[in-house]
Design a protein around this motif. Structure first.
Motif, short mmCIF file in Angstrom:
data_model
loop_
_atom_site.label_atom_id
_atom_site.label_comp_id
_atom_site.label_asym_id
_atom_site.label_seq_id
_atom_site.Cartn_x
_atom_site.Cartn_y
_atom_site.Cartn_z
N ASP A 19 5.07 70.39 -45.21
CA ASP A 19 5.49 69.79 -46.38
C ASP A 19 5.13 70.08 -47.74
N VAL A 20 6.24 70.62 -48.71
CA VAL A 20 6.30 70.50 -49.54
C VAL A 20 5.95 69.35 -50.71
N PHE A 21 6.26 68.18 -50.26
CA PHE A 21 6.22 67.09 -50.80
C PHE A 21 6.26 66.06 -49.84
N ILE A 22 5.49 65.12 -50.29
CA ILE A 22 5.93 63.27 -49.03
C ILE A 22 6.37 63.00 -50.02
N GLN A 23 7.09 61.59 -49.02
CA GLN A 23 7.51 60.73 -49.89
C GLN A 23 6.54 58.99 -50.96
N GLY A 24 6.85 58.87 -51.65
CA GLY A 24 6.15 58.36 -52.36
C GLY A 24 5.13 58.59 -53.11
N SER A 25 4.72 60.37 -52.89
CA SER A 25 3.82 60.83 -53.70
C SER A 25 4.28 61.06 -55.45
N GLY A 56 5.48 63.10 -58.20
CA GLY A 56 6.08 64.10 -57.91
C GLY A 56 6.05 65.37 -59.39
N ASN A 57 5.32 66.49 -59.77
CA ASN A 57 5.34 66.68 -61.18
C ASN A 57 6.29 68.27 -60.62
N ASN A 58 6.80 68.80 -59.67
CA ASN A 58 7.85 69.96 -59.32
C ASN A 58 8.76 69.90 -59.59
N TYR A 59 9.50 71.01 -59.75
CA TYR A 59 11.12 71.83 -59.70
C TYR A 59 11.02 72.60 -59.21
N TYR A 60 12.04 72.66 -57.53
CA TYR A 60 12.15 73.74 -56.85
C TYR A 60 12.93 74.24 -56.22
N CYS A 61 13.39 75.43 -56.44
CA CYS A 61 14.77 76.43 -56.06
C CYS A 61 14.29 76.68 -54.71
N VAL A 62 15.60 76.88 -53.49
CA VAL A 62 14.85 77.68 -52.89
C VAL A 62 15.54 78.97 -52.45
N LEU A 63 14.38 79.81 -52.60
CA LEU A 63 14.87 81.22 -52.26
C LEU A 63 14.89 82.00 -50.80
N GLY A 105 15.24 80.71 -46.42
CA GLY A 105 14.49 79.44 -46.22
C GLY A 105 15.17 78.53 -46.02
N LYS A 106 15.11 77.15 -45.59
CA LYS A 106 16.02 75.79 -44.98
C LYS A 106 14.45 74.88 -45.32
N VAL A 107 15.51 74.01 -46.21
CA VAL A 107 14.21 72.01 -46.33
C VAL A 107 14.99 71.64 -45.76
N GLU A 108 14.00 70.62 -45.29
CA GLU A 108 14.88 69.44 -44.88
C GLU A 108 14.67 68.48 -45.44
N LEU A 109 15.33 67.42 -45.93
CA LEU A 109 14.63 66.13 -46.91
C LEU A 109 15.02 64.94 -46.35
N ALA A 141 9.86 65.94 -48.21
CA ALA A 141 10.94 67.65 -48.45
C ALA A 141 9.94 68.54 -47.25
N ARG A 142 10.42 68.92 -46.08
CA ARG A 142 9.64 69.73 -44.68
C ARG A 142 10.63 70.80 -44.83
N CYS A 143 9.96 72.24 -45.34
CA CYS A 143 10.48 73.58 -44.75
C CYS A 143 10.21 73.66 -43.07
#
Length: 124
Positions: free
Chosen positions: A40-46, A48-55, A57-61, A94-96
């Protein structure tokens, strides 16, 4: 003709400076994070204070109790609301789904970039 040549040269140099500034910003204010599959990158409801760019791989939202899911891949971004809203909580998880490499910019570093107009030249 000379005007067009000088104008083109100036635009090219301005482009190179902007690219250089962006690379300098990323080197100074971001970090690269490696994730294994199913992490997990982060969990719903947490909060957040980060912004991400996928270099790579693949992330499921995904959202709880919602059948829709979205996938983001190379050069896609997510988490941008975290930079805008200080009280933002994640509306999705967000989960890889494969080995993934993300570029991360924290809210704190984003604010530093915004406050230093001389350094980034108004890119943001």
């Amino acid at each position: 003709m000379l005007y067009n040549t000088l104008h083109s040269h100036f635009l090219f140099k301005a482009f190179i400076v902007d690219v250089f500034n962006i690379e300098m910003l990323l080197a100074k204010f971001s970090r690269v994070i490696n994730f294994e599959t199913e992490k997990d990158v982060f969990i719903q409801g947490s909060k957040g204070n980060n912004y991400y760019c996928v270099l790579y791989g693949k992330v499921e939202l995904t959202q709880r109790n919602v059948d829709n899911m979205m996938f983001v891949g190379q050069y896609d971004t997510f988490g941008e609301m975290n930079l805008i809203d200080n009280e933002h909580v994640a509306l999705y998880s967000a989960r890889c789904i494969s080995k993934t490499v993300l570029l991360e910019i924290t809210k704190n570093n984003y604010d530093k970039m915004k406050s230093n107009r001389r350094f980034y030249g108004g890119i943001l």
